[in-house]
Design a protein around this motif. Sequence first.
Motif, PDB file in Angstrom:
ATOM      1  N   LEU A 145     -10.567  72.555   3.738  1.00  0.00           N
ATOM      2  CA  LEU A 145      -9.190  72.351   3.301  1.00  0.00           C
ATOM      3  C   LEU A 145      -8.438  71.801   4.504  1.00  0.00           C
ATOM      4  O   LEU A 145      -8.499  72.374   5.593  1.00  0.00           O
ATOM      5  N   VAL A 146      -7.733  70.693   4.319  1.00  0.00           N
ATOM      6  CA  VAL A 146      -7.086  70.022   5.442  1.00  0.00           C
ATOM      7  C   VAL A 146      -5.587  69.932   5.174  1.00  0.00           C
ATOM      8  O   VAL A 146      -5.167  69.597   4.060  1.00  0.00           O
ATOM      9  N   ALA A 147      -4.779  70.241   6.206  1.00  0.00           N
ATOM     10  CA  ALA A 147      -3.326  70.229   6.054  1.00  0.00           C
ATOM     11  C   ALA A 147      -2.669  69.516   7.219  1.00  0.00           C
ATOM     12  O   ALA A 147      -3.116  69.629   8.359  1.00  0.00           O
ATOM     13  N   GLY A 148      -1.600  68.803   6.926  1.00  0.00           N
ATOM     14  CA  GLY A 148      -0.799  68.141   7.947  1.00  0.00           C
ATOM     15  C   GLY A 148       0.358  67.426   7.287  1.00  0.00           C
ATOM     16  O   GLY A 148       0.334  67.138   6.087  1.00  0.00           O
ATOM     17  N   ASN A 149       1.389  67.146   8.065  1.00  0.00           N
ATOM     18  CA  ASN A 149       2.588  66.456   7.592  1.00  0.00           C
ATOM     19  C   ASN A 149       2.625  65.030   8.135  1.00  0.00           C
ATOM     20  O   ASN A 149       2.118  64.770   9.223  1.00  0.00           O
ATOM     21  N   GLY A 150       3.240  64.129   7.404  1.00  0.00           N
ATOM     22  CA  GLY A 150       3.445  62.765   7.890  1.00  0.00           C
ATOM     23  C   GLY A 150       2.142  62.060   8.200  1.00  0.00           C
ATOM     24  O   GLY A 150       1.241  61.992   7.362  1.00  0.00           O
ATOM     25  N   GLY A 151       2.021  61.544   9.422  1.00  0.00           N
ATOM     26  CA  GLY A 151       0.791  60.872   9.838  1.00  0.00           C
ATOM     27  C   GLY A 151      -0.403  61.804   9.776  1.00  0.00           C
ATOM     28  O   GLY A 151      -1.518  61.378   9.458  1.00  0.00           O
ATOM     29  N   SER A 152      -0.190  63.081  10.042  1.00  0.00           N
ATOM     30  CA  SER A 152      -1.282  64.060   9.951  1.00  0.00           C
ATOM     31  C   SER A 152      -1.714  64.265   8.505  1.00  0.00           C
ATOM     32  O   SER A 152      -2.878  64.577   8.241  1.00  0.00           O
ATOM     33  N   ALA A 153      -0.802  64.080   7.544  1.00  0.00           N
ATOM     34  CA  ALA A 153      -1.180  64.143   6.132  1.00  0.00           C
ATOM     35  C   ALA A 153      -2.103  62.984   5.790  1.00  0.00           C
ATOM     36  O   ALA A 153      -3.069  63.146   5.031  1.00  0.00           O
ATOM     37  N   ALA A 154      -1.825  61.821   6.355  1.00  0.00           N
ATOM     38  CA  ALA A 154      -2.705  60.669   6.133  1.00  0.00           C
ATOM     39  C   ALA A 154      -4.081  60.932   6.741  1.00  0.00           C
ATOM     40  O   ALA A 154      -5.110  60.619   6.129  1.00  0.00           O
ATOM     41  N   ILE A 155      -4.103  61.534   7.917  1.00  0.00           N
ATOM     42  CA  ILE A 155      -5.381  61.884   8.542  1.00  0.00           C
ATOM     43  C   ILE A 155      -6.098  62.926   7.685  1.00  0.00           C
ATOM     44  O   ILE A 155      -7.314  62.858   7.499  1.00  0.00           O
ATOM     45  N   ALA A 156      -5.357  63.896   7.141  1.00  0.00           N
ATOM     46  CA  ALA A 156      -5.954  64.923   6.283  1.00  0.00           C
ATOM     47  C   ALA A 156      -6.662  64.284   5.097  1.00  0.00           C
ATOM     48  O   ALA A 156      -7.790  64.651   4.757  1.00  0.00           O
ATOM     49  N   SER A 157      -6.022  63.321   4.471  1.00  0.00           N
ATOM     50  CA  SER A 157      -6.641  62.624   3.333  1.00  0.00           C
ATOM     51  C   SER A 157      -7.879  61.870   3.774  1.00  0.00           C
ATOM     52  O   SER A 157      -8.908  61.889   3.087  1.00  0.00           O
ATOM     53  N   HIS A 158      -7.789  61.208   4.910  1.00  0.00           N
ATOM     54  CA  HIS A 158      -8.913  60.433   5.435  1.00  0.00           C
ATOM     55  C   HIS A 158     -10.107  61.344   5.731  1.00  0.00           C
ATOM     56  O   HIS A 158     -11.244  61.041   5.359  1.00  0.00           O
ATOM     57  N   VAL A 159      -9.845  62.468   6.379  1.00  0.00           N
ATOM     58  CA  VAL A 159     -10.916  63.400   6.738  1.00  0.00           C
ATOM     59  C   VAL A 159     -11.582  63.957   5.479  1.00  0.00           C
ATOM     60  O   VAL A 159     -12.814  64.003   5.387  1.00  0.00           O
ATOM     61  N   ALA A 160     -10.784  64.373   4.505  1.00  0.00           N
ATOM     62  CA  ALA A 160     -11.360  64.894   3.263  1.00  0.00           C
ATOM     63  C   ALA A 160     -12.242  63.837   2.600  1.00  0.00           C
ATOM     64  O   ALA A 160     -13.343  64.147   2.124  1.00  0.00           O
ATOM     65  N   ALA A 161     -11.785  62.603   2.602  1.00  0.00           N
ATOM     66  CA  ALA A 161     -12.568  61.521   1.991  1.00  0.00           C
ATOM     67  C   ALA A 161     -13.889  61.307   2.723  1.00  0.00           C
ATOM     68  O   ALA A 161     -14.916  61.019   2.089  1.00  0.00           O
ATOM     69  N   GLU A 162     -13.892  61.444   4.030  1.00  0.00           N
ATOM     70  CA  GLU A 162     -15.132  61.273   4.806  1.00  0.00           C
ATOM     71  C   GLU A 162     -16.179  62.317   4.430  1.00  0.00           C
ATOM     72  O   GLU A 162     -17.368  62.014   4.371  1.00  0.00           O
ATOM     73  N   PHE A 163     -15.736  63.547   4.169  1.00  0.00           N
ATOM     74  CA  PHE A 163     -16.686  64.590   3.820  1.00  0.00           C
ATOM     75  C   PHE A 163     -17.163  64.452   2.372  1.00  0.00           C
ATOM     76  O   PHE A 163     -18.319  64.736   2.069  1.00  0.00           O
ATOM     77  N   ILE A 164     -16.292  64.020   1.485  1.00  0.00           N
ATOM     78  CA  ILE A 164     -16.686  63.795   0.094  1.00  0.00           C
ATOM     79  C   ILE A 164     -17.583  62.563  -0.005  1.00  0.00           C
ATOM     80  O   ILE A 164     -18.558  62.551  -0.739  1.00  0.00           O
TER      81      ILE A 164
END
Length: 181
Positions: A38-57
């Motif tokens: 589970l990945v959490a972050g705001n702003g640019g970190s939210a974009a990184i959170a989405s990117h990281v989740a996509a890498e694992f999926i």
Amino acid sequence: MASWAALSQALVDPTLTDEVDRAGSSLVQALVAGGTLLVAGNGGSAAIASHVAAEFIGKCIHDRDPLPAVSLAESLSSITAVGNDYGYEHVFTRGLAALGRPGDVLLAMSTSGTSPNVVAALQQARRRDILTIAMTGAKGEGLRGAADHVLVVPSDETPRIQEVHMLWAHTWCEAVDVLCQ
């Protein structure tokens, strides 16, 4: 460019690289054992959170079976509903309550280390026996003790901090790809 040169020297500090390796090993072990990221972050970190989740999926460098990963910042509808009904500081804790289970991992990113919703998510995750990894910048030293692993980028510059967070996350994604190939 000078700030990147200085930062690149600081990033090879053995203490920091050991911390990053330990956090990554814990994350990989949890995923291999069946946990969800589970990945959490705001702003640019939210974009990184989405990117990281996509890498694992998906995959980073090698094809492998998908691994469960969710960005808690992904659903605009959920974030605005929770923010409206409960307050913005609860946008990640509600997602954790719905999705998080013992054995999962929360990767929480806050360049300042003081984002109330990220701090609250770390607190809830620890109460729920979820492994916690916090990534922050130099101003976030106060997070030490708030997570199982606290990784501090030795910089006060938001772009540099976020770039290093992505670097570390990609390193872990590559490790998972190699291990689970």
